[in-house]
Design a protein around this motif. Structure first.
Motif, PDB file in Angstrom:
ATOM      1  N   LEU A  51      81.124  39.920  48.271  1.00 21.39           N
ATOM      2  CA  LEU A  51      81.083  38.658  47.541  1.00 21.39           C
ATOM      3  C   LEU A  51      80.614  37.527  48.454  1.00 21.39           C
ATOM      4  O   LEU A  51      79.776  36.701  48.067  1.00 21.39           O
ATOM      5  CB  LEU A  51      82.460  38.324  46.967  1.00 21.39           C
ATOM      6  CG  LEU A  51      82.581  36.974  46.247  1.00 21.39           C
ATOM      7  CD1 LEU A  51      81.620  36.901  45.061  1.00 21.39           C
ATOM      8  CD2 LEU A  51      84.018  36.731  45.800  1.00 21.39           C
ATOM      9  N   MET A  52      81.126  37.494  49.679  1.00 24.06           N
ATOM     10  CA  MET A  52      80.686  36.486  50.640  1.00 24.06           C
ATOM     11  C   MET A  52      79.192  36.605  50.905  1.00 24.06           C
ATOM     12  O   MET A  52      78.466  35.599  50.941  1.00 24.06           O
ATOM     13  CB  MET A  52      81.455  36.646  51.960  1.00 24.06           C
ATOM     14  CG  MET A  52      82.882  36.170  51.932  1.00 24.06           C
ATOM     15  SD  MET A  52      83.662  36.412  53.559  1.00 24.06           S
ATOM     16  CE  MET A  52      85.189  35.494  53.326  1.00 24.06           C
ATOM     17  N   ALA A  53      78.729  37.832  51.102  1.00 24.51           N
ATOM     18  CA  ALA A  53      77.308  38.062  51.383  1.00 24.51           C
ATOM     19  C   ALA A  53      76.443  37.602  50.218  1.00 24.51           C
ATOM     20  O   ALA A  53      75.416  36.933  50.409  1.00 24.51           O
ATOM     21  CB  ALA A  53      77.068  39.543  51.684  1.00 24.51           C
ATOM     22  N   GLN A  54      76.846  37.937  49.021  1.00 21.60           N
ATOM     23  CA  GLN A  54      76.070  37.542  47.846  1.00 21.60           C
ATOM     24  C   GLN A  54      76.093  36.031  47.647  1.00 21.60           C
ATOM     25  O   GLN A  54      75.093  35.436  47.227  1.00 21.60           O
ATOM     26  CB  GLN A  54      76.601  38.270  46.621  1.00 21.60           C
ATOM     27  CG  GLN A  54      76.328  39.774  46.654  1.00 21.60           C
ATOM     28  CD  GLN A  54      76.978  40.542  45.529  1.00 21.60           C
ATOM     29  OE1 GLN A  54      77.866  40.031  44.840  1.00 21.60           O
ATOM     30  NE2 GLN A  54      76.570  41.782  45.334  1.00 21.60           N
ATOM     31  N   LEU A  84      64.152  41.323  57.023  1.00 18.74           N
ATOM     32  CA  LEU A  84      64.998  42.319  56.356  1.00 18.74           C
ATOM     33  C   LEU A  84      65.687  41.623  55.185  1.00 18.74           C
ATOM     34  O   LEU A  84      66.270  40.547  55.358  1.00 18.74           O
ATOM     35  CB  LEU A  84      66.032  42.878  57.330  1.00 18.74           C
ATOM     36  CG  LEU A  84      65.466  43.491  58.620  1.00 18.74           C
ATOM     37  CD1 LEU A  84      66.578  43.818  59.593  1.00 18.74           C
ATOM     38  CD2 LEU A  84      64.636  44.737  58.317  1.00 18.74           C
ATOM     39  N   THR A  85      65.632  42.220  54.009  1.00 21.40           N
ATOM     40  CA  THR A  85      66.106  41.500  52.823  1.00 21.40           C
ATOM     41  C   THR A  85      67.160  42.233  51.990  1.00 21.40           C
ATOM     42  O   THR A  85      67.801  41.625  51.142  1.00 21.40           O
ATOM     43  CB  THR A  85      64.919  41.169  51.905  1.00 21.40           C
ATOM     44  OG1 THR A  85      64.264  42.393  51.514  1.00 21.40           O
ATOM     45  CG2 THR A  85      63.909  40.277  52.622  1.00 21.40           C
ATOM     46  N   LYS A  86      67.323  43.505  52.217  1.00 18.52           N
ATOM     47  CA  LYS A  86      68.284  44.271  51.418  1.00 18.52           C
ATOM     48  C   LYS A  86      69.274  44.959  52.357  1.00 18.52           C
ATOM     49  O   LYS A  86      68.852  45.619  53.312  1.00 18.52           O
ATOM     50  CB  LYS A  86      67.564  45.308  50.547  1.00 18.52           C
ATOM     51  CG  LYS A  86      68.473  46.011  49.547  1.00 18.52           C
ATOM     52  CD  LYS A  86      67.645  46.924  48.635  1.00 18.52           C
ATOM     53  CE  LYS A  86      68.517  47.605  47.595  1.00 18.52           C
ATOM     54  NZ  LYS A  86      67.713  48.471  46.686  1.00 18.52           N
ATOM     55  N   PHE A  87      70.581  44.834  52.033  1.00 17.61           N
ATOM     56  CA  PHE A  87      71.585  45.244  53.015  1.00 17.61           C
ATOM     57  C   PHE A  87      72.704  46.102  52.416  1.00 17.61           C
ATOM     58  O   PHE A  87      73.098  45.913  51.264  1.00 17.61           O
ATOM     59  CB  PHE A  87      72.231  43.999  53.644  1.00 17.61           C
ATOM     60  CG  PHE A  87      71.235  43.014  54.162  1.00 17.61           C
ATOM     61  CD1 PHE A  87      70.626  43.195  55.385  1.00 17.61           C
ATOM     62  CD2 PHE A  87      70.886  41.896  53.405  1.00 17.61           C
ATOM     63  CE1 PHE A  87      69.691  42.289  55.857  1.00 17.61           C
ATOM     64  CE2 PHE A  87      69.960  40.986  53.857  1.00 17.61           C
ATOM     65  CZ  PHE A  87      69.351  41.179  55.091  1.00 17.61           C
ATOM     66  N   LEU A  88      73.192  47.000  53.245  1.00 15.91           N
ATOM     67  CA  LEU A  88      74.443  47.705  52.972  1.00 15.91           C
ATOM     68  C   LEU A  88      75.494  47.108  53.895  1.00 15.91           C
ATOM     69  O   LEU A  88      75.294  47.041  55.107  1.00 15.91           O
ATOM     70  CB  LEU A  88      74.305  49.207  53.234  1.00 15.91           C
ATOM     71  CG  LEU A  88      73.305  49.974  52.366  1.00 15.91           C
ATOM     72  CD1 LEU A  88      73.306  51.452  52.749  1.00 15.91           C
ATOM     73  CD2 LEU A  88      73.630  49.810  50.889  1.00 15.91           C
ATOM     74  N   ILE A  89      76.589  46.637  53.324  1.00 17.18           N
ATOM     75  CA  ILE A  89      77.680  46.083  54.120  1.00 17.18           C
ATOM     76  C   ILE A  89      78.653  47.208  54.443  1.00 17.18           C
ATOM     77  O   ILE A  89      79.222  47.829  53.543  1.00 17.18           O
ATOM     78  CB  ILE A  89      78.410  44.953  53.371  1.00 17.18           C
ATOM     79  CG1 ILE A  89      77.407  43.922  52.846  1.00 17.18           C
ATOM     80  CG2 ILE A  89      79.444  44.306  54.279  1.00 17.18           C
ATOM     81  CD1 ILE A  89      76.580  43.236  53.908  1.00 17.18           C
ATOM     82  N   MET A 148      72.402  36.833  49.880  1.00 18.48           N
ATOM     83  CA  MET A 148      71.942  38.129  50.384  1.00 18.48           C
ATOM     84  C   MET A 148      71.932  39.162  49.266  1.00 18.48           C
ATOM     85  O   MET A 148      72.813  39.173  48.402  1.00 18.48           O
ATOM     86  CB  MET A 148      72.852  38.601  51.528  1.00 18.48           C
ATOM     87  CG  MET A 148      72.907  37.635  52.698  1.00 18.48           C
ATOM     88  SD  MET A 148      74.187  38.081  53.922  1.00 18.48           S
ATOM     89  CE  MET A 148      73.449  39.546  54.643  1.00 18.48           C
ATOM     90  N   ASP A 149      70.957  40.038  49.309  1.00 17.68           N
ATOM     91  CA  ASP A 149      70.892  41.184  48.402  1.00 17.68           C
ATOM     92  C   ASP A 149      71.729  42.284  49.053  1.00 17.68           C
ATOM     93  O   ASP A 149      71.220  43.115  49.802  1.00 17.68           O
ATOM     94  CB  ASP A 149      69.439  41.625  48.220  1.00 17.68           C
ATOM     95  CG  ASP A 149      69.285  42.724  47.173  1.00 17.68           C
ATOM     96  OD1 ASP A 149      70.242  42.971  46.415  1.00 17.68           O
ATOM     97  OD2 ASP A 149      68.205  43.347  47.128  1.00 17.68           O
ATOM     98  N   ALA A 150      73.018  42.256  48.777  1.00 20.18           N
ATOM     99  CA  ALA A 150      73.974  43.078  49.529  1.00 20.18           C
ATOM    100  C   ALA A 150      74.762  44.010  48.622  1.00 20.18           C
ATOM    101  O   ALA A 150      75.103  43.658  47.486  1.00 20.18           O
ATOM    102  CB  ALA A 150      74.939  42.172  50.292  1.00 20.18           C
ATOM    103  N   TYR A 151      75.091  45.200  49.172  1.00 20.46           N
ATOM    104  CA  TYR A 151      75.803  46.228  48.425  1.00 20.46           C
ATOM    105  C   TYR A 151      76.862  46.860  49.324  1.00 20.46           C
ATOM    106  O   TYR A 151      76.695  46.919  50.540  1.00 20.46           O
ATOM    107  CB  TYR A 151      74.823  47.304  47.929  1.00 20.46           C
ATOM    108  CG  TYR A 151      73.719  46.725  47.088  1.00 20.46           C
ATOM    109  CD1 TYR A 151      73.847  46.634  45.703  1.00 20.46           C
ATOM    110  CD2 TYR A 151      72.557  46.232  47.687  1.00 20.46           C
ATOM    111  CE1 TYR A 151      72.832  46.074  44.932  1.00 20.46           C
ATOM    112  CE2 TYR A 151      71.544  45.661  46.916  1.00 20.46           C
ATOM    113  CZ  TYR A 151      71.692  45.592  45.545  1.00 20.46           C
ATOM    114  OH  TYR A 151      70.696  45.021  44.780  1.00 20.46           O
ATOM    115  N   PRO A 152      77.943  47.344  48.738  1.00 14.46           N
ATOM    116  CA  PRO A 152      79.016  47.933  49.556  1.00 14.46           C
ATOM    117  C   PRO A 152      78.671  49.334  50.044  1.00 14.46           C
ATOM    118  O   PRO A 152      78.037  50.123  49.333  1.00 14.46           O
ATOM    119  CB  PRO A 152      80.201  47.982  48.585  1.00 14.46           C
ATOM    120  CG  PRO A 152      79.560  48.149  47.236  1.00 14.46           C
ATOM    121  CD  PRO A 152      78.285  47.346  47.298  1.00 14.46           C
ATOM    122  N   SER A 153      79.088  49.625  51.262  1.00 15.71           N
ATOM    123  CA  SER A 153      78.977  50.980  51.794  1.00 15.71           C
ATOM    124  C   SER A 153      80.257  51.284  52.560  1.00 15.71           C
ATOM    125  O   SER A 153      80.327  51.101  53.784  1.00 15.71           O
ATOM    126  CB  SER A 153      77.750  51.117  52.703  1.00 15.71           C
ATOM    127  OG  SER A 153      77.540  52.475  53.054  1.00 15.71           O
TER     128      SER A 153
END
Length: 201
Positions: free
Chosen positions: A157-160, A140-145, A164-169
């Motif tokens: 910011l921590m995830a990135q 799994l490579t793309k995430f919603l936090i 991680m390819d992370a975005y806020p949710s």
């Protein structure tokens, strides 16, 4: 040459300038945290990473339940394929946060096969590191936090920073509704965000 009085005046002006700059920086960070958490752009991802929160016995606390419910909606709407619950044991008489989250999600119609958990973390940074290890096992490579709005700027910011390819949710609802509770949460997050920027902890 400056006399003693003039030197004191210059020193006072320098200190005032430094204090003003610090206050401005803190205010700027606080505003950025607040507005960041109000970004509700929907992005499709492989998985939702639900950041842990307290549990009450075998039930999620109201804060945690809001996060779980939001991840369930993302799953049912097809925005994510998998939910990753994070969080270890806060009290020895309680179940791990991730286990409580998984049980709750299953009762709401989420397939057990579509739920992954990690049960060792105690902090936001640990939540993300451990979730990343779980995600790597399943490619799994793309995430919603998923978390409360005011918690997300630091979390993403921590995830990135972890690569991680992370975005806020952000949760559309939150238990921090009153002005007083929001201000307290915002002050706390401003402090921890500033500490993370400086020390990466």
């Amino acid at each position: 040459m400056f006399n003693y009085k003039t030197k004191k005046q210059w020193l006072a002006m320098i200190l005032l300038g430094l204090m003003s700059a610090l206050i401005l920086a803190i205010a700027s960070i606080s505003l950025s945290i607040y507005f960041y958490g109000n970004n509700n752009n929907v992005i499709k991802a492989d998985a939702a990473i639900v950041l842990g929160a307290a549990v009450w016995g075998e039930e999620p606390s109201p804060v945690f339940r809001e996060r779980i419910n939001h991840s369930i909606n993302l799953y049912k709407n097809g925005d994510v394929r998998v939910i990753i619950f994070t969080g270890g044991i806060g009290d020895k008489d309680e179940s791990a946060e991730a286990i409580v989250g998984k049980r709750y999600a299953i009762t709401q119609g989420v397939k057990s096969a579509d739920i992954l958990i990690e049960t060792e973390s105690r902090t936001t940074n640990q939540n993300l590191k451990n979730a990343q290890k779980v995600a790597d096992e399943y490619q799994l490579t793309k995430f919603l936090i998923v978390s409360d709005p005011l918690h997300l700027k630091r979390s993403v910011l921590m995830a990135q920073d972890l690569g991680m390819d992370a975005y806020p949710s952000p949760t559309p609802t939150t238990r921090y509704r009153s002005l007083n509770s929001q201000l307290q949460f915002l002050m706390r997050e401003t402090y921890f965000y500033f500490v993370y920027l400086v020390f990466k902890i």
